[in-house]
Design a protein around this motif. Structure first.
Motif, PDB file in Angstrom:
ATOM      1  N   PRO A  71       0.806  -1.231   0.000  1.00  0.00           N
ATOM      2  CA  PRO A  71       0.000   0.000   0.000  1.00  0.00           C
ATOM      3  C   PRO A  71       0.833   1.274   0.000  1.00  0.00           C
ATOM      4  CG  PRO A  71      -0.071  -1.076   2.151  1.00  0.00           C
ATOM      5  CD  PRO A  71       0.629  -2.016   1.230  1.00  0.00           C
ATOM      6  N   ASN A  72       2.122   1.159   0.325  1.00  0.00           N
ATOM      7  CA  ASN A  72       2.935   2.370   0.398  1.00  0.00           C
ATOM      8  C   ASN A  72       3.823   2.564  -0.827  1.00  0.00           C
ATOM      9  OD1 ASN A  72       2.364   3.558   3.089  1.00  0.00           O
ATOM     10  ND2 ASN A  72       2.903   1.489   3.714  1.00  0.00           N
ATOM     11  N   SER A  73       3.564   1.807  -1.875  1.00  0.00           N
ATOM     12  CA  SER A  73       4.449   1.902  -3.032  1.00  0.00           C
ATOM     13  C   SER A  73       4.317   3.235  -3.758  1.00  0.00           C
ATOM     14  CB  SER A  73       4.130   0.769  -4.006  1.00  0.00           C
ATOM     15  OG  SER A  73       4.769   1.016  -5.228  1.00  0.00           O
ATOM     16  N   ASP A 110       4.887 -10.850   7.046  1.00  0.00           N
ATOM     17  CA  ASP A 110       5.246 -10.827   8.463  1.00  0.00           C
ATOM     18  C   ASP A 110       5.613  -9.427   8.935  1.00  0.00           C
ATOM     19  OD1 ASP A 110       7.356 -11.066   6.785  1.00  0.00           O
ATOM     20  OD2 ASP A 110       8.290 -12.764   7.781  1.00  0.00           O
ATOM     21  N   TYR A 111       4.583  -8.596   9.071  1.00  0.00           N
ATOM     22  CA  TYR A 111       4.779  -7.251   9.593  1.00  0.00           C
ATOM     23  C   TYR A 111       5.292  -7.330  11.012  1.00  0.00           C
ATOM     24  CZ  TYR A 111       2.734  -4.404   5.948  1.00  0.00           C
ATOM     25  OH  TYR A 111       2.516  -3.728   4.796  1.00  0.00           O
ATOM     26  N   PRO A 112       6.068  -6.381  11.470  1.00  0.00           N
ATOM     27  CA  PRO A 112       6.564  -5.258  10.700  1.00  0.00           C
ATOM     28  C   PRO A 112       7.879  -5.550   9.988  1.00  0.00           C
ATOM     29  CG  PRO A 112       7.128  -4.983  12.983  1.00  0.00           C
ATOM     30  CD  PRO A 112       6.409  -6.279  12.895  1.00  0.00           C
ATOM     31  N   SER A 113       8.495  -6.720  10.306  1.00  0.00           N
ATOM     32  CA  SER A 113       9.808  -6.979   9.706  1.00  0.00           C
ATOM     33  C   SER A 113       9.630  -7.697   8.371  1.00  0.00           C
ATOM     34  CB  SER A 113      10.650  -7.814  10.662  1.00  0.00           C
ATOM     35  OG  SER A 113       9.892  -8.904  11.108  1.00  0.00           O
ATOM     36  N   ARG A 114       8.850  -7.096   7.479  1.00  0.00           N
ATOM     37  CA  ARG A 114       8.571  -7.749   6.211  1.00  0.00           C
ATOM     38  C   ARG A 114       9.831  -7.840   5.342  1.00  0.00           C
ATOM     39  NH1 ARG A 114       5.618  -3.423   2.408  1.00  0.00           N
ATOM     40  NH2 ARG A 114       7.259  -1.894   2.436  1.00  0.00           N
ATOM     41  N   ARG A 115       9.842  -8.844   4.489  1.00  0.00           N
ATOM     42  CA  ARG A 115      11.016  -9.065   3.649  1.00  0.00           C
ATOM     43  C   ARG A 115      10.623  -9.097   2.191  1.00  0.00           C
ATOM     44  NH1 ARG A 115      11.571 -14.128   4.327  1.00  0.00           N
ATOM     45  NH2 ARG A 115       9.568 -14.125   5.381  1.00  0.00           N
ATOM     46  N   ARG A 120      11.336 -14.794  -5.292  1.00  0.00           N
ATOM     47  CA  ARG A 120      10.984 -16.164  -4.892  1.00  0.00           C
ATOM     48  C   ARG A 120       9.543 -16.472  -5.320  1.00  0.00           C
ATOM     49  NH1 ARG A 120      13.387 -19.980  -1.613  1.00  0.00           N
ATOM     50  NH2 ARG A 120      15.338 -18.852  -1.487  1.00  0.00           N
ATOM     51  N   ASP A 194      12.896   5.271  -3.361  1.00  0.00           N
ATOM     52  CA  ASP A 194      13.109   4.606  -2.075  1.00  0.00           C
ATOM     53  C   ASP A 194      13.862   3.290  -2.269  1.00  0.00           C
ATOM     54  OD1 ASP A 194      11.663   6.672  -1.084  1.00  0.00           O
ATOM     55  OD2 ASP A 194       9.817   5.545  -0.832  1.00  0.00           O
ATOM     56  N   ILE A 195      15.101   3.444  -2.585  1.00  0.00           N
ATOM     57  CA  ILE A 195      15.937   2.270  -2.877  1.00  0.00           C
ATOM     58  C   ILE A 195      16.215   1.505  -1.581  1.00  0.00           C
ATOM     59  CG2 ILE A 195      18.187   1.602  -3.819  1.00  0.00           C
ATOM     60  CD1 ILE A 195      17.973   4.533  -5.164  1.00  0.00           C
ATOM     61  N   GLN A 351      11.336   0.582  -3.514  1.00  0.00           N
ATOM     62  CA  GLN A 351       9.959   0.416  -3.016  1.00  0.00           C
ATOM     63  C   GLN A 351       8.958   0.596  -4.153  1.00  0.00           C
ATOM     64  OE1 GLN A 351       9.286   0.162   0.571  1.00  0.00           O
ATOM     65  NE2 GLN A 351      11.473  -0.187   0.677  1.00  0.00           N
TER      66      GLN A 351
END
Lengths: 383, 453
Positions: A71-73, A110-115, A120, A194-195, A351
């Motif tokens: 949603p923040n792209s 897996d918020y907030p530490s999304r990967r 993949r 937002d690299i 991003q």
């Protein structure tokens, strides 16, 4: 140099594109799977439109790849461009045999530490098995509106499936074509926003590079240079920590000064900070990925040969340039990897992307050149 | 043994990197950390004698594991109860709920060490400053240009004659301003006399200027107090030494802002602006170091005057600020949020009565509101709360904000967000901790630009 998989090669563009596709489709008995990205890039439908105009409409099944950047792209700003592309796609696809959509989530949940999991997921979602492509005589992957993090794994998965399929008797395999709608001018105006802080190896091209047991091996980094990628290059450098760097400059190129301009842009980085030897610079044809593939493969094999007494080396390729030239990197790494060489393909994602057209510049006045490459098929010795 | 481990690693990496289906029967590797049981001092011997008495194993970058991987990893270690001590290193991930080791007792089974708490067990701790001073001085010793001086010695903390004369002028101006302000108040006259008396005891014009500016703030505070109590005739009171001491830091900052006097100089300030981060210290100290060497080479001596130090530290902070859009996801939005936070902090810090000395450099929301924020993020909502949570996450992950969770104050638990100290330099804020204001989520949302589609 060892034998080249893509020599001779098949590459058509401009008028030759039509000269090839019209009679090819006229042969009849064709069933085509056309894979394309759903994005705001104005080149999204170029390939599909052209092949439908060549008379392929009724034999084409379209597979649209939608990718969810979250949603923040920043790419969401270009919803209008995307809507325009979708409308055009809908009008073209009416003439086709069928269509489907597959969505790739670029991030884990897996918020907030999304990967980042886009590469993949692309491998797992787009072609799940050989059965998905064998009903077709031809598979075309149009990468014009797909980011590297998606089209690299999709193409390599397709090649992997075809290579495995060759071991199975009586299996009729399709030809694998890649379409690229090339416009260097537009590529420069699509900016990574937002690299990411850390690059990563593309899924399928990392194994040896991340092994603790090989940490002492010398690392050769081959970055393909493109404009405005200073941050990306610095971050990949820190990630790879190379012992030797062999940058690839686009030469020959449409703008004969492009290579010089890139040297000027990265002069401080390349020569003052990284102390690159001028003889390390590789020249790769801007409009011929097979030439780039040949150069990169030759370089990596040369280093492996020279460093054999030190138990060989690890090689990392990164491509921060146009799509066409980047394909050369993929082909070289794919082939070397199949030969059990320690090579990796790294990429730094953003991003999202922003299209920053200059004043007075609009989508319609861009000249696109459509390229078609054959990566695997009858001419490569299919049974 | 190396070859065996190498082979196992190779096979595991190949499977992870493979496109093909996983052959479960052919899986290699091990599903437990059995090497922890093998690594015992008695097993590592030379000529029959153990080489070491104790073994510690360190696992770095644990935060890079996925939540499931991390949970399994922690569970495995706890259940294994290995005979060696195991160190786990991980970065505090932004907005992640704190996880404990289930079925264990803190202190007996495990001990948690926060590097921040280690370096700053109390607000006055100098442990970090001592550590980086040691590093900087060792480096300086290797450079001929330092003329055998330590790094901190080269950061001059006294002003040259030109500055002293400027400060004397400022002194006079301030004294006159205070005298005009107090008019006929007896209380304030006695305060002025006290400051005049103290003026005789110090030769430093900066100290004198600070004393006058402190007095000015104290007068504003006293007047405000009197207005509140409607007590127009102020009683004769002596200066409250404790309050004066608290206000002094604000006075120095106010002076620096009003008269453009260098404020960020001296080793303690360089240490403070590093936010307990060695890398950050090096980014500031490296520039100062270069300047010291250049000065020495141009025969100006290795002593760096305060105004030059101030300039360099501000320049580095400015560079870091300019880099945010390039280096940080949603950099412009992050900049906008931080700017709003810093403008708020400036407003609070530079209030004439210096209500929160030495100044405000952080904000806090209650832990209940923090939970709300976390839930919006977890649920992947696309509203203002999630947007704010996302921006804060980016700020924390990129070391722009420091978090102190569960901070007790006023009967409430707060989730405290402090500005990284280099941001304080950029926005002329003090480097000390302690000054923060409570805010509601809705207040903070107003500081974030909505994520436009």
């Amino acid at each position: 140099m060892t034998e080249l998989r893509w020599d001779p090669y098949f590459l058509k563009s401009d008028d030759d594109f039509i000269l090839f596709w019209e009679p090819y489709l006229a042969q009849g008995n064709k069933k085509i799977l056309f894979v394309l990205g759903r994005g705001f890039d104005p080149r999204m439908c170029n390939g599909l439109r052209k092949i439908v105009n060549c008379g392929g409409g009724s034999v084409i099944d379209c597979l649209q790849i939608a990718y969810n950047e979250g949603p923040n792209s920043p790419s969401l700003k270009h919803q209008l461009n995307l809507d325009t592309n979708i409308a055009e796609y809908d009008s073209i696809v009416e003439q086709c045999n069928g269509q489907s959509v597959k969505t790739i989530n670029m991030w884990s949940n897996d918020y907030p530490s999304r990967r980042r999991v886009g590469d993949r997921n692309a491998v797992d979602v787009v072609f799940t098995g050989i059965g998905e492509i064998t009903p077709y005589t031809d598979v075309i992957i149009d990468i014009s509106a797909l980011p590297k993090g998606i089209y690299f794994p999709i193409i390599s998965k397709a090649l992997y499936l075809l290579d495995r399929g060759k071991n199975e008797p009586n299996l009729k395999l399709p030809n694998l074509f890649i379409f690229v709608s090339e416009n260097v001018h537009l590529d420069r105006q699509i900016i990574d926003v937002d690299i990411d802080e850390t690059p990563k190896y593309i899924h399928g091209f990392s194994s040896d590079l991340e092994r603790e047991g090989l940490k002492d091996k010398p690392v050769i980094w081959i970055p393909i240079l493109g404009e405005g990628k200073m941050v990306q290059l610095e971050r990949i450098y820190n990630f790879v920590n190379p012992d030797e760097i062999c940058p690839v400059l686009p030469s020959p190129s449409f703008n004969p000064r492009r290579g010089d301009d890139l040297i000027i842009e990265y002069r401080e980085l390349l020569f003052d900070r990284w102390h690159i030897e001028p003889q390390n610079i590789i020249h790769g044809h801007e409009r011929n990925p097979f030439e780039v593939y040949r150069q990169i493969k030759k370089t990596i094999e040369h280093y492996n040969e020279a460093l054999e007494p030190l138990n060989n080396c690890l090689a990392v390729v990164s491509a921060d340039s146009s799509k066409l030239i980047s394909l050369g990197a993929l082909l070289a790494v794919y082939e070397l990897k199949r030969k059990n060489k320690s090579v990796g393909l790294t990429n730094i994602e953003a991003q999202g992307y922003e299209m920053r057209l200059k004043q007075g510049d609009n989508n319609s006045n861009h000249r696109y050149e459509l390229f078609t490459l054959l990566l695997d098929g009858e001419c490569h010795g299919y049974p | 043994m190396f070859n065996w481990a190498n082979d196992v690693e190779k096979q595991v990496c190949e499977i992870v990197d493979s496109y093909g289906p996983i052959d479960k029967d052919g899986l290699v590797g091990h599903d437990s950390l059995f090497s922890l049981s093998l690594l015992r001092p008695e097993y590592i011997t030379y000529q029959g004698k153990p080489l070491v008495n104790q073994i510690s194993i360190m696992f770095d970058d644990v935060h890079k594991l996925t939540p499931t991987q991390r949970a399994n990893f922690l569970k495995t270690i706890i259940h294994l109860r290995p005979p060696v001590s195991v160190w786990l290193f991980e970065r505090l991930e932004a907005l992640s709920p704190t996880e404990t080791f289930e079925g264990t007792t803190i202190g007996r089974d495990y001990r948690e060490t926060s590097l921040e708490k280690f370096w700053r067990p109390n607000p006055n701790s100098k442990a970090f400053e001592r550590a980086i001073k040691n590093v900087a001085d060792k480096r300086a010793k290797l450079s001929y240009e330092f003329h055998e001086r330590s790094f901190s010695d080269c950061l001059k903390e006294t002003f040259d004659a030109e500055w002293e004369s400027k400060l004397n002028g400022i002194n006079l101006k301030l004294a006159e301003r205070v005298r005009n302000e107090i008019k006929s108040s007896i209380t304030f006259k006695s305060w002025v006399k006290e400051v005049e008396k103290r003026e005789q005891l110090t030769s430093s014009p900066l100290e004198k200027a600070i004393a006058w500016r402190t007095l000015e703030i104290m007068i504003i505070r006293a007047k405000r107090k009197a207005q509140l109590t409607l007590d127009l005739d102020l009683p004769v009171l002596s200066l409250d030494a404790k309050e004066e001491l608290r206000v002094r830091e604000s006075a120095e900052l106010f002076l620096a802002k009003e008269f453009k006097i260098p404020y960020y100089y001296g080793f303690t300030k360089v240490s403070d602006c590093s936010s307990l981060n060695f890398d950050q210290f090096l980014s500031f100290a490296g520039e100062l170091f270069e300047e010291i060497i250049s000065m020495s080479l141009t025969r100006k001596g290795p002593l760096l005057p305060p105004d030059r130090q101030n300039q360099i530290l501000k320049r580095v902070a400015e560079q870091k600020w300019e880099e945010i859009p390039r280096r940080v996801p949603r950099g412009r939005d992050v900049q906008g949020f931080l700017e709003a936070l810093c403008v708020f902090a400036q407003k609070e810090t530079f209030a004439p009565s210096a209500s929160y000395p030495p100044g405000v450099t952080g904000v806090a929301i209650t832990m209940e509101e923090y939970e709300t924020l976390l839930n919006h993020l977890k649920e992947g909502k696309m509203d203002g709360h999630a947007n704010l949570a996302y921006i804060i996450t980016i700020c924390i992950s990129n070391n722009l904000l420091d978090v102190i969770p569960d901070y007790n104050q006023g009967g409430k638990k707060w989730w405290l967000l402090y500005l990284n100290r280099w941001l304080c330099i950029k926005f002329n804020l003090p480097l000390g901790y302690g000054g923060w204001r409570g805010k509601s989520i809705n207040d903070l949302i107003k500081w974030v630009k909505p994520n436009k589609k």
